[in-house]
Design an enzyme around this catalytic site. Structure first.
Site, PDB file in Angstrom:
ATOM      1  N   GLY A 196     -75.293 -48.848  33.523  1.00  0.00           N
ATOM      2  CA  GLY A 196     -74.403 -49.783  34.670  1.00  0.00           C
ATOM      3  C   GLY A 196     -74.730 -50.309  35.607  1.00  0.00           C
ATOM      4  O   GLY A 196     -74.798 -50.583  36.790  1.00  0.00           O
ATOM      5  N   HIS A 255     -72.296 -38.703  30.369  1.00  0.00           N
ATOM      6  CA  HIS A 255     -72.910 -39.845  32.240  1.00  0.00           C
ATOM      7  C   HIS A 255     -74.106 -39.004  31.971  1.00  0.00           C
ATOM      8  O   HIS A 255     -75.487 -39.405  32.037  1.00  0.00           O
ATOM      9  CB  HIS A 255     -71.966 -40.176  32.830  1.00  0.00           C
ATOM     10  CG  HIS A 255     -71.176 -40.532  33.001  1.00  0.00           C
ATOM     11  ND1 HIS A 255     -70.592 -41.811  31.507  1.00  0.00           N
ATOM     12  CD2 HIS A 255     -69.103 -40.304  33.296  1.00  0.00           C
ATOM     13  CE1 HIS A 255     -69.212 -42.587  31.542  1.00  0.00           C
ATOM     14  NE2 HIS A 255     -68.676 -41.112  32.449  1.00  0.00           N
TER      15      HIS A 255
END
Ligand code: NDP
Ligand code: BG6
Length: 504
Positions: A196, A255
């Site tokens: 995001g 990530h």
């Protein structure tokens, strides 16, 4: 954002939610909910990007009265006027209950039914989004309770889950299986909040909408890629969790691997969410499991008044859990064969930054053989920026070259820029039913295959990490390590930023 952009998003939310939704925040009394989930929902609401008929019910074991609940969920709302806060508070309430008791789930369901009745929601519009801001130990128990007692057949259901998605391939497969028996894959939104982030969302447009860029993303031109995450603080207060997970499971398997797959994947076949996820899985399946010889592990030790990792009471004295790691990944395909992807991540380092650095190959012959290498840097945080480090003739009578850059620093370039928090973007995507920035089950499987053998070896053999002082750049072996994989740091050519002196 232009008014047209906003209207388009509003229309998508409206169309996908038929104008109504109930969001149930599970674990509403916790840290993640207070810091991330509620502020993101608040911000979407304030910007008119939630369905018109919305209600948010918090659920957790703590017995919170209204005042205490309000205090927790408003503690992290930034720049909110009293009027905006009150509007938000009008549409939220809290139910306390257990995670493993049928009666608790039944009461929650009755509560939601009554609210939907009161809000005048007809069948078909009673949509429910279950947001799991919970520790992994209760994921499946809660998902079962929800599926059995709170799942609605009068609208659609969505369940948003947060990492960690298991600890290795086996536990992740088991979690996926358990969750898959309860919710359909299209109902599941697995959050990796890096997806995001503004610059991470920019990787695909940057690569595939620019003919000057993507063709250079390959082994013919790129020598090595570094993906770096540095945090200037330690694990204080989270030692218990961290010791079990370590830096590799905490931020690298998820990530940083997401960032890597966007940098390395081929162009998606279509512009639908599944095509993007297919392209990522295809890439990940070509990444070889990481070999222990391609790693450097570290653990921070005390420095001045800064504590060492093992000074935390919740960390065992003999812990070998790495708080820093540099790992090298290789992609076995024609585009990338031979190019090391060096992932580095650490706690208690010298600075805060997350970036991707593509270092290009040397000019091999001729006049400019000595030139510094070009680099393309995508800075994810802090302060989004893209810069290309280039060799340029120093302006003036001289023919000397200097290293300079083409610099796209967002805050300088974009007027009235406002970058939303990653969670805001992702919750909006849930409302728009867009799965592109969420992790699919087969993607997880491919990701764990790359990391599991290494993690098992580290756990089993208790591999000793190298010590590094709190606040340093990491273990002293780091510079030799990255050099070994081809990274060249040019120290001769003076490179200054943001303003360069050509007199030197
Ligand atoms: P960086 O300082 O970001 O570092 C470049 C590389 O060299 C990294 O791999 C880094 O490793 C390594 N490195 C840094 N310090 C040392 C050291 N002491 N010994 C060995 N290796 C080291 O360099 P850049 O050239 O990209 O940028 C220079 C400065 O200019 C930075 O502060 C950058 O933020 C700034 N800049 C900002 C821009 C913008 O905001 N738009 C544009 C251009 C530059 P590691 O990753 O481990 O630190
Ligand atoms: C989380 C990790 O997933 O990501 C944390 O558990 C880490 O340890 C955090 O600090 C980093 O996220 P961000 O958005 O602050 O870069």
């Amino acid at each position: 954002m232009s008014a047209t952009d906003i209207q388009q998003l509003k229309d998508q939310v409206h169309e996908n939610m038929q104008g109504a939704v109930t969001i149930v925040v599970l674990g509403a009394s916790g840290d993640l909910a207070g810091k991330k989930t509620y502020p993101a929902i608040f911000s979407l609401l304030r910007n008119g990007l939630m369905p018109e008929n919305v209600h948010i019910t918090g659920y957790a074991r703590s017995k919170l009265d209204r005042n205490e609940y309000v205090k927790r969920i408003t503690a992290h709302l930034k720049d909110a006027s009293e009027e905006q806060k009150n509007k938000f508070l009008e549409v939220t309430d809290y139910v306390s209950g257990q995670y493993d008791q049928d009666d608790s789930w039944k009461s929650l369901n009755e509560h939601l039914d009554k609210l939907e009745e009161k809000r005048g929601l007809k069948e078909g519009r009673r949509n429910r989004v279950f947001y799991m801001a919970l520790p992994p130990s209760v994921f499946v128990t809660v998902a079962r309770g929800l599926r059995k007692f709170v799942y609605t057949d009068k609208g659609h259901n969505r369940i948003v889950v947060e990492k960690p998605f298991g600890k290795d391939l086996e536990s992740s497969t088991e979690l996926a299986k358990d969750l898959g028996e309860l919710f359909k894959e299209e109902e599941i939104y697995r959050i990796d909040h890096y997806l995001g982030k503004e610059m991470v969302k920019n990787i695909l447009p940057l690569r595939f909408a620019n003919m000057i860029l993507d063709p250079t993303f390959c082994n013919k031109t790129v020598d090595n890629v570094q993906i770096t995450l540095k945090e200037p603080f330690g694990t204080e207060g989270r030692g218990g969790y961290f010791d079990e997970y370590n830096i590799i499971r905490d931020v690298m398997q998820n990530h940083l691997l997401q960032v890597m797959s966007l940098i390395a994947m081929d162009k998606p076949a279509g512009n639908d969410p599944e095509s993007t996820r297919d392209a990522k899985v295809k890439l990940l399946r070509k990444v070889k499991p990481i070999d222990i010889k391609d790693t450097l592990l570290g653990q921070y030790v005390a420095n001045g008044d800064k504590p060492g990792y093992k000074d935390d009471d919740t960390v065992p004295n003999d812990s070998v859990s790495p708080t820093f790691a540099a790992l090298v990944l290789y992609v076995d395909n024609d585009r990338w064969r031979g190019v090391p992807f060096i992932m580095k991540a650490g706690k208690a380092l010298d600075t805060a930054k997350v970036d991707v650095r593509l270092q290009f190959r040397d000019v091999e012959e001729g006049l400019f053989k000595q030139a510094a290498r070009n680099e393309l840097v995508l800075r994810i945080q802090p302060g989004e920026a893209i810069y290309y480090k280039l060799n340029n003739k120093s302006p003036g009578l001289t023919y000397r070259q200097i290293v300079t850059d083409l610099d796209l620093t967002y805050k300088d370039r974009y007027k009235d820029m406002s970058i939303p928090d990653a969670y805001e973007t992702l919750i909006l995507d849930v409302m728009r039913s867009d799965h592109s920035n969420f992790v699919r089950d087969d993607e997880l499987d491919a990701a764990w295959r790359i990391f599991t053998p290494l993690l098992h070896k580290i756990d089993r053999e208790k591999i000793q990490p190298k010590p590094y002082p709190y606040g340093s750049r990491g273990p002293q072996e780091l510079d030799d390590f990255v050099t070994r994989y081809g990274f060249k740091r040019d120290t001769k050519a003076p490179y200054e930023w943001p303003v360069q002196s050509v007199g030197k």
